[in-house]
Write a protein that holds these residues in place. Structure first.
Motif, PDB file in Angstrom:
ATOM      1  N   THR A 119       7.276 -15.235   5.419  1.00 53.42           N
ATOM      2  CA  THR A 119       7.163 -15.699   4.041  1.00 53.42           C
ATOM      3  C   THR A 119       6.169 -14.811   3.292  1.00 53.42           C
ATOM      4  N   GLU A 120       6.128 -14.985   1.984  1.00 54.28           N
ATOM      5  CA  GLU A 120       5.167 -14.241   1.175  1.00 54.28           C
ATOM      6  C   GLU A 120       3.743 -14.520   1.674  1.00 54.28           C
ATOM      7  N   HIS A 121       3.438 -15.778   1.890  1.00 58.51           N
ATOM      8  CA  HIS A 121       2.102 -16.149   2.365  1.00 58.51           C
ATOM      9  C   HIS A 121       1.784 -15.476   3.708  1.00 58.51           C
ATOM     10  N   ALA A 122       2.741 -15.473   4.614  1.00 60.30           N
ATOM     11  CA  ALA A 122       2.525 -14.862   5.931  1.00 60.30           C
ATOM     12  C   ALA A 122       2.268 -13.363   5.805  1.00 60.30           C
ATOM     13  N   TRP A 123       3.072 -12.672   4.975  1.00 58.38           N
ATOM     14  CA  TRP A 123       2.848 -11.231   4.773  1.00 58.38           C
ATOM     15  C   TRP A 123       1.461 -10.991   4.190  1.00 58.38           C
ATOM     16  N   GLU A 124       1.064 -11.813   3.233  1.00 58.39           N
ATOM     17  CA  GLU A 124      -0.249 -11.618   2.609  1.00 58.39           C
ATOM     18  C   GLU A 124      -1.385 -11.871   3.594  1.00 58.39           C
ATOM     19  N   GLU A 125      -1.148 -12.704   4.596  1.00 55.43           N
ATOM     20  CA  GLU A 125      -2.153 -12.959   5.632  1.00 55.43           C
ATOM     21  C   GLU A 125      -2.150 -11.863   6.695  1.00 55.43           C
ATOM     22  N   LEU A 126      -0.978 -11.445   7.146  1.00 60.26           N
ATOM     23  CA  LEU A 126      -0.843 -10.485   8.239  1.00 60.26           C
ATOM     24  C   LEU A 126      -1.095  -9.035   7.838  1.00 60.26           C
ATOM     25  N   PHE A 127      -0.617  -8.674   6.672  1.00 66.06           N
ATOM     26  CA  PHE A 127      -0.563  -7.259   6.313  1.00 66.06           C
ATOM     27  C   PHE A 127      -1.923  -6.576   6.174  1.00 66.06           C
ATOM     28  N   PRO A 128      -2.926  -7.185   5.554  1.00 62.88           N
ATOM     29  CA  PRO A 128      -4.200  -6.463   5.385  1.00 62.88           C
ATOM     30  C   PRO A 128      -4.801  -5.946   6.695  1.00 62.88           C
ATOM     31  N   GLU A 129      -4.724  -6.731   7.738  1.00 66.17           N
ATOM     32  CA  GLU A 129      -5.264  -6.282   9.027  1.00 66.17           C
ATOM     33  C   GLU A 129      -4.467  -5.101   9.578  1.00 66.17           C
ATOM     34  N   MET A 130      -3.146  -5.187   9.458  1.00 64.90           N
ATOM     35  CA  MET A 130      -2.314  -4.081   9.942  1.00 64.90           C
ATOM     36  C   MET A 130      -2.555  -2.820   9.113  1.00 64.90           C
ATOM     37  N   ALA A 131      -2.701  -2.991   7.800  1.00 63.51           N
ATOM     38  CA  ALA A 131      -2.948  -1.839   6.927  1.00 63.51           C
ATOM     39  C   ALA A 131      -4.269  -1.170   7.282  1.00 63.51           C
ATOM     40  N   GLU A 132      -5.262  -1.974   7.609  1.00 58.70           N
ATOM     41  CA  GLU A 132      -6.558  -1.418   7.998  1.00 58.70           C
ATOM     42  C   GLU A 132      -6.442  -0.646   9.305  1.00 58.70           C
ATOM     43  N   GLU A 133      -5.729  -1.218  10.288  1.00 57.40           N
ATOM     44  CA  GLU A 133      -5.542  -0.534  11.568  1.00 57.40           C
ATOM     45  C   GLU A 133      -4.795   0.779  11.389  1.00 57.40           C
ATOM     46  N   ALA A 134      -3.836   0.793  10.477  1.00 59.44           N
ATOM     47  CA  ALA A 134      -3.044   1.999  10.224  1.00 59.44           C
ATOM     48  C   ALA A 134      -3.774   2.991   9.322  1.00 59.44           C
ATOM     49  N   ARG A 135      -4.949   2.581   8.841  1.00 64.44           N
ATOM     50  CA  ARG A 135      -5.769   3.417   7.957  1.00 64.44           C
ATOM     51  C   ARG A 135      -5.013   3.825   6.683  1.00 64.44           C
ATOM     52  N   LEU A 136      -4.314   2.837   6.118  1.00 64.73           N
ATOM     53  CA  LEU A 136      -3.603   3.087   4.864  1.00 64.73           C
ATOM     54  C   LEU A 136      -4.601   3.061   3.726  1.00 64.73           C
ATOM     55  N   ASP A 137      -4.384   3.934   2.740  1.00 63.49           N
ATOM     56  CA  ASP A 137      -5.236   3.849   1.551  1.00 63.49           C
ATOM     57  C   ASP A 137      -4.706   2.719   0.668  1.00 63.49           C
ATOM     58  N   SER A 138      -5.424   2.407  -0.397  1.00 61.62           N
ATOM     59  CA  SER A 138      -5.050   1.251  -1.223  1.00 61.62           C
ATOM     60  C   SER A 138      -3.688   1.423  -1.883  1.00 61.62           C
ATOM     61  N   THR A 139      -3.331   2.644  -2.257  1.00 56.50           N
ATOM     62  CA  THR A 139      -2.023   2.877  -2.883  1.00 56.50           C
ATOM     63  C   THR A 139      -0.899   2.641  -1.881  1.00 56.50           C
ATOM     64  N   GLU A 140      -1.041   3.196  -0.687  1.00 53.82           N
ATOM     65  CA  GLU A 140      -0.020   2.999   0.351  1.00 53.82           C
ATOM     66  C   GLU A 140       0.110   1.518   0.701  1.00 53.82           C
ATOM     67  N   SER A 141      -1.014   0.875   0.903  1.00 55.46           N
ATOM     68  CA  SER A 141      -1.022  -0.538   1.254  1.00 55.46           C
ATOM     69  C   SER A 141      -0.337  -1.373   0.179  1.00 55.46           C
ATOM     70  N   ASP A 142      -0.663  -1.111  -1.071  1.00 51.06           N
ATOM     71  CA  ASP A 142      -0.087  -1.851  -2.194  1.00 51.06           C
ATOM     72  C   ASP A 142       1.427  -1.668  -2.260  1.00 51.06           C
ATOM     73  N   MET A 143       1.894  -0.439  -2.117  1.00 47.78           N
ATOM     74  CA  MET A 143       3.335  -0.177  -2.212  1.00 47.78           C
ATOM     75  C   MET A 143       4.101  -0.815  -1.065  1.00 47.78           C
ATOM     76  N   ILE A 144       3.555  -0.736   0.134  1.00 45.77           N
ATOM     77  CA  ILE A 144       4.239  -1.330   1.286  1.00 45.77           C
ATOM     78  C   ILE A 144       4.267  -2.852   1.168  1.00 45.77           C
ATOM     79  N   LEU A 145       3.134  -3.448   0.820  1.00 46.62           N
ATOM     80  CA  LEU A 145       3.092  -4.905   0.696  1.00 46.62           C
ATOM     81  C   LEU A 145       4.048  -5.394  -0.390  1.00 46.62           C
ATOM     82  N   LYS A 146       4.105  -4.718  -1.508  1.00 44.02           N
ATOM     83  CA  LYS A 146       5.035  -5.135  -2.571  1.00 44.02           C
ATOM     84  C   LYS A 146       6.480  -5.018  -2.098  1.00 44.02           C
TER      85      LYS A 146
END
Length: 110
Positions: free
Chosen positions: A71-98
């Motif tokens: 769900t949207e809520h689940a992605w918003e909870e799960l994704f930030p930790e994965m993005a940090e582990e993958a060392r995504l910058d804020s632009t990459e993280s934002d585009m992938i999450l959207k």
């Protein structure tokens, strides 16, 4: 001594691997309309780039999840930790999450 596998075994293994691969939905024009209603200026090019970046960045750590698996809520909870582990910058993280949010079906149809 070199051991070689029969070609038929290798072909069968390749076919099984391909069949198990996650088929990710490509964004459609309708998806882009829903996205731009929520995030003005975020359209088909940005969704396609989010899709590309999701495949490129996230598949190096794990099997790709279908966006609608969460769900949207689940992605918003799960994704930030994965993005940090993958060392995504804020632009990459934002585009992938959207991309994930739009393709999860979380955004209402217009």
């Amino acid at each position: 001594m070199r051991v070689s596998l029969p070609k038929t075994f290798l072909v069968a293994l390749l076919m099984v691997s391909a069949a198990c691969a996650v088929q990710l939905p490509a964004p459609t024009a309708e998806d882009a309309v829903r996205a731009s209603a929520r995030w003005p200026g975020y359209g088909d090019r940005e969704l396609a780039e989010g899709h590309r970046m999701y495949i490129l960045n996230c598949s190096s750590c794990h099997t790709l999840y279908r966006p609608m698996a969460y769900t949207e809520h689940a992605w918003e909870e799960l994704f930030p930790e994965m993005a940090e582990e993958a060392r995504l910058d804020s632009t990459e993280s934002d585009m992938i999450l959207k991309y994930l949010l739009v393709m999860s079906g979380a955004l209402p149809a217009l």
